[in-house]
Design a protein around this motif. Structure first.
Motif, PDB file in Angstrom:
ATOM      1  N   ASP A  68       0.841  -1.205   0.000  1.00  0.00           N
ATOM      2  CA  ASP A  68       0.000   0.000   0.000  1.00  0.00           C
ATOM      3  C   ASP A  68       0.874   1.252   0.000  1.00  0.00           C
ATOM      4  O   ASP A  68       0.605   2.211  -0.742  1.00  0.00           O
ATOM      5  CB  ASP A  68      -0.908   0.021   1.237  1.00  0.00           C
ATOM      6  CG  ASP A  68      -1.922  -1.104   1.250  1.00  0.00           C
ATOM      7  OD1 ASP A  68      -2.309  -1.556   0.161  1.00  0.00           O
ATOM      8  OD2 ASP A  68      -2.322  -1.524   2.348  1.00  0.00           O
ATOM      9  N   LEU A  69       1.903   1.244   0.832  1.00  0.00           N
ATOM     10  CA  LEU A  69       2.772   2.420   0.919  1.00  0.00           C
ATOM     11  C   LEU A  69       3.564   2.624  -0.373  1.00  0.00           C
ATOM     12  O   LEU A  69       3.701   3.760  -0.851  1.00  0.00           O
ATOM     13  CB  LEU A  69       3.739   2.270   2.097  1.00  0.00           C
ATOM     14  CG  LEU A  69       4.725   3.437   2.280  1.00  0.00           C
ATOM     15  CD1 LEU A  69       3.973   4.742   2.516  1.00  0.00           C
ATOM     16  CD2 LEU A  69       5.692   3.149   3.424  1.00  0.00           C
ATOM     17  N   ILE A  70       4.072   1.547  -0.958  1.00  0.00           N
ATOM     18  CA  ILE A  70       4.848   1.673  -2.191  1.00  0.00           C
ATOM     19  C   ILE A  70       3.973   2.204  -3.323  1.00  0.00           C
ATOM     20  O   ILE A  70       4.409   3.045  -4.123  1.00  0.00           O
ATOM     21  CB  ILE A  70       5.499   0.322  -2.549  1.00  0.00           C
ATOM     22  CG1 ILE A  70       6.518  -0.059  -1.472  1.00  0.00           C
ATOM     23  CG2 ILE A  70       6.180   0.390  -3.916  1.00  0.00           C
ATOM     24  CD1 ILE A  70       7.016  -1.485  -1.575  1.00  0.00           C
ATOM     25  N   HIS A  71       2.731   1.747  -3.415  1.00  0.00           N
ATOM     26  CA  HIS A  71       1.791   2.308  -4.403  1.00  0.00           C
ATOM     27  C   HIS A  71       1.611   3.805  -4.171  1.00  0.00           C
ATOM     28  O   HIS A  71       1.633   4.601  -5.119  1.00  0.00           O
ATOM     29  CB  HIS A  71       0.435   1.605  -4.297  1.00  0.00           C
ATOM     30  CG  HIS A  71       0.338   0.349  -5.099  1.00  0.00           C
ATOM     31  ND1 HIS A  71       0.484   0.316  -6.475  1.00  0.00           N
ATOM     32  CD2 HIS A  71       0.079  -0.936  -4.729  1.00  0.00           C
ATOM     33  CE1 HIS A  71       0.338  -0.919  -6.907  1.00  0.00           C
ATOM     34  NE2 HIS A  71       0.093  -1.695  -5.871  1.00  0.00           N
ATOM     35  N   TRP A  72       1.439   4.191  -2.915  1.00  0.00           N
ATOM     36  CA  TRP A  72       1.259   5.606  -2.585  1.00  0.00           C
ATOM     37  C   TRP A  72       2.506   6.408  -2.952  1.00  0.00           C
ATOM     38  O   TRP A  72       2.420   7.504  -3.498  1.00  0.00           O
ATOM     39  CB  TRP A  72       0.950   5.741  -1.100  1.00  0.00           C
ATOM     40  CG  TRP A  72       0.678   7.145  -0.652  1.00  0.00           C
ATOM     41  CD1 TRP A  72      -0.514   7.795  -0.602  1.00  0.00           C
ATOM     42  CD2 TRP A  72       1.667   8.100  -0.194  1.00  0.00           C
ATOM     43  NE1 TRP A  72      -0.345   9.082  -0.140  1.00  0.00           N
ATOM     44  CE2 TRP A  72       0.974   9.295   0.110  1.00  0.00           C
ATOM     45  CE3 TRP A  72       3.040   8.044  -0.017  1.00  0.00           C
ATOM     46  CZ2 TRP A  72       1.628  10.428   0.575  1.00  0.00           C
ATOM     47  CZ3 TRP A  72       3.702   9.176   0.436  1.00  0.00           C
ATOM     48  CH2 TRP A  72       2.994  10.350   0.739  1.00  0.00           C
ATOM     49  N   MET A  73       3.663   5.855  -2.665  1.00  0.00           N
ATOM     50  CA  MET A  73       4.919   6.539  -2.984  1.00  0.00           C
ATOM     51  C   MET A  73       5.084   6.738  -4.484  1.00  0.00           C
ATOM     52  O   MET A  73       5.608   7.759  -4.928  1.00  0.00           O
ATOM     53  CB  MET A  73       6.103   5.737  -2.435  1.00  0.00           C
ATOM     54  CG  MET A  73       6.221   5.766  -0.922  1.00  0.00           C
ATOM     55  SD  MET A  73       7.475   4.593  -0.311  1.00  0.00           S
ATOM     56  CE  MET A  73       8.929   5.150  -1.195  1.00  0.00           C
ATOM     57  N   ARG A  74       4.642   5.768  -5.246  1.00  0.00           N
ATOM     58  CA  ARG A  74       4.770   5.891  -6.708  1.00  0.00           C
ATOM     59  C   ARG A  74       4.031   7.123  -7.221  1.00  0.00           C
ATOM     60  O   ARG A  74       4.470   7.781  -8.162  1.00  0.00           O
ATOM     61  CB  ARG A  74       4.231   4.626  -7.363  1.00  0.00           C
ATOM     62  CG  ARG A  74       4.440   4.552  -8.865  1.00  0.00           C
ATOM     63  CD  ARG A  74       4.058   3.181  -9.365  1.00  0.00           C
ATOM     64  NE  ARG A  74       4.128   3.090 -10.810  1.00  0.00           N
ATOM     65  CZ  ARG A  74       3.830   2.001 -11.509  1.00  0.00           C
ATOM     66  NH1 ARG A  74       3.452   0.902 -10.859  1.00  0.00           N
ATOM     67  NH2 ARG A  74       3.915   1.992 -12.821  1.00  0.00           N
ATOM     68  N   ALA A  75       2.921   7.459  -6.570  1.00  0.00           N
ATOM     69  CA  ALA A  75       2.127   8.617  -6.994  1.00  0.00           C
ATOM     70  C   ALA A  75       2.569   9.911  -6.328  1.00  0.00           C
ATOM     71  O   ALA A  75       2.527  10.980  -6.940  1.00  0.00           O
ATOM     72  CB  ALA A  75       0.646   8.360  -6.704  1.00  0.00           C
TER      73      ALA A  75
END
Length: 216
Positions: A68-75
């Motif tokens: 979840d955090l890595i997805h958020w970081m990508r954006a």
């Protein structure tokens, strides 16, 4: 990659202390700053408040997952490189993390010296993958030379040149020197490669390209 500002995301105090100690060994510069967060909310707050070079992310957090955090970081923080450091070695979790944008996946049960070597490789543009996980990835790649239909993804000759060098472990600056191009040009090509392959990291790009038959 510079390791001057690092975020550790883990809710276990023992793991936080160990990773901070190992980071001090891997990046001994006195000005290196290490910050910690115990959950997704804290990590997002820190990532929005200051720039980071690297985030070491556990998979299981009190308010969500590392993915979840890595997805958020990508954006929201695409410049920050994410490496998973977890006790979980399930294939689904590993590939989900790499596809989300993680540039590496390490296992907590490895010896300190193994983790330090893996973290140091980041400074040379490497993508640290636990050896056991790397073997699993290789086992999933085609092992024969049976012709396959043309892949739906088409990369230009220049993009393939760059991806081949990425697969050999070269960083963007080294690739720019080898091809006689600017680093900005290499970064532009890399973004196009990520977009065409629908991935978010160098490791995932190489894995996806090999699974499609675009790389040997």
């Amino acid at each position: 990659m510079e390791l001057s500002s690092i975020l550790i995301v883990d809710d276990m105090e023992a793991s936080l202390a160990r990773l901070e100690r190992l980071l001090r060994e891997a990046a001994p510069a006195p000005q290196a700053q290490v910050h910690a967060a115990a959950d997704l909310a804290g990590a997002r707050g820190l990532l929005q408040a200051r720039p980071f070079d690297l985030a070491l992310v556990d998979m299981q957090l009190p308010d969500g997952t590392g993915i979840d955090l890595i997805h958020w970081m990508r954006a929201h923080a695409p410049a920050v490189q994410a490496v998973v450091v977890s006790a979980f070695a399930e294939e689904e979790a590993i590939f989900s993390a790499l596809r989300a944008g993680a540039v590496g996946y390490l296992l907590k049960d490895r010896d300190d010296v193994e983790l330090v070597v893996a973290l140091r490789s980041l400074q040379r543009g490497g993508a640290p993958i636990d050896p056991m996980i790397a073997r699993r990835i290789l086992a999933l790649l085609p092992q024969d030379a049976v012709p396959t239909p043309a892949p739906p993804v088409q990369l230009s000759a220049r993009e393939l040149d760059i991806l081949n060098l990425v697969a050999q472990g070269y960083g963007n600056r080294e690739i720019a020197d080898l091809l006689g191009l600017s680093r900005l040009t290499i970064e532009s090509h890399t973004r196009n490669i990520y977009r065409k392959l629908a991935v978010g990291s160098r490791t995932a790009a190489v894995f996806e390209a090999r699974s499609l038959g675009l790389l040997p």
